[in-house]
Every structure is written in structure tokens, then in C-alpha cells.
Scaffold this motif. Structure first.
Motif, PDB file in Angstrom:
ATOM      1  N   ARG A   1      43.183  41.504  31.037  1.00 54.74           N
ATOM      2  CA  ARG A   1      42.330  42.229  31.974  1.00 54.74           C
ATOM      3  C   ARG A   1      42.943  43.584  32.283  1.00 54.74           C
ATOM      4  N   GLU A   2      42.069  44.547  32.509  1.00 54.86           N
ATOM      5  CA  GLU A   2      42.535  45.898  32.804  1.00 54.86           C
ATOM      6  C   GLU A   2      43.030  45.980  34.235  1.00 54.86           C
TER       7      GLU A   2
ATOM      8  N   TRP B   1      46.905  47.274  30.961  1.00 53.84           N
ATOM      9  CA  TRP B   1      46.285  45.973  30.723  1.00 53.84           C
ATOM     10  C   TRP B   1      47.296  44.891  31.041  1.00 53.84           C
TER      11      TRP B   1
ATOM     12  N   LEU C   1      47.119  40.423  23.959  1.00 51.85           N
ATOM     13  CA  LEU C   1      45.972  41.199  24.411  1.00 51.85           C
ATOM     14  C   LEU C   1      44.662  40.906  23.681  1.00 51.85           C
TER      15      LEU C   1
END
Length: 130
Positions: free
Chosen positions: A22-23, A40, A126
């Protein structure tokens, strides 16, 4: 009281794995009109700082030994890859074209992984689950 301290200790030591990356935008860039950097949080909880490029910006493909993230307007990673040691332009251009057709609006570039093993670890942390 001792039971409360014991529980707190267990919570502190627990490793929480997120289902997806998630950012986590950098607080220092919140007031800027143009987003040049972001971060991130991988599934492992590790943080990765990245430069932000439009999907159409050719500079995004000019980095070697980098982790490239294809990101949608809804702030989701839809694909990830390593640029390679030479930044093979033809392969990266094909990749950019395919992720743009899949809905990517930006390419985020993580440059801080120092070696191939670190880049591979970042990719695994990621990239979206299949």
C-alpha cells in the motif's frame, strides 16, 4: 498489571503481514503541487521510497538496476519488474505499453535497493499477488 505488560510485549514482537502493498505518501511532500516522491509499504511492512513518473514520461525507463512499479490512478500496483543492469529500452518500452493498456497511470521507480538480491526482495514484497 503483569498480564497487561505481557500482552503488550507480545503485540510489539508480532510481525504483521499486509495482504497487499500500500502507498504511504511522504509527509514532507504533502503540500507540494506535483508529487515527485512517494513511499510504499510492502506486505512485510518494509518501506520503499520511490520517484513518481507519468506513464508517458520517457525518463521513467532510463534507470538501470531499479525496481519499476506500474501504478493505477486508484493507487494500486498492477505490475512490477526490475529494469536490469542496462535498462534494455525495447523490453521496457513493451512493458510500459502493456501496463498502460492494463490501466497504469504512473511508474514509480525505487532506486535504493543496492544489489540484485535486494531488488528481488523488493519485487517479491511489492508485486501484486497473482
Amino acid at each position: 498489571m503483569a498480564a497487561l505488560a505481557y500482552q503488550t510485549s507480545l503485540d510489539f514482537d508480532a510481525v504483521v503481514h499486509e495482504p497487499v502493498a500500500r502507498e504511504m505518501p511522504l509527509r514532507s511532500t504533502v503540500g507540494m503541487a506535483e508529487r515527485r516522491f512517494t513511499a510504499w509499504r510492502g506486505r512485510s511492512g518494509r518501506r520503499y521510497v520511490a520517484s513518481v513518473f507519468s506513464i508517458t514520461d520517457d525518463h521513467a525507463l532510463g534507470f538501470s538496476d531499479a525496481v519499476l512499479l506500474a501504478v493505477t490512478a486508484e493507487r494500486q500496483i498492477i505490475a512490477a519488474r526490475e529494469s536490469g543492469p542496462f535498462g534494455i529500452e525495447a523490453a521496457l518500452t513493451r512493458w510500459r505499453r502493456s501496463v498502460a493498456m492494463a490501466g497504469a497511470a504512473e511508474i514509480h521507480i525505487h532506486l535504493l535497493a543496492e544489489d540484485g538480491l535486494s531488488r528481488r526482495a523488493a519485487l517479491l514484497d511489492l508485486m501484486p499477488e497473482v
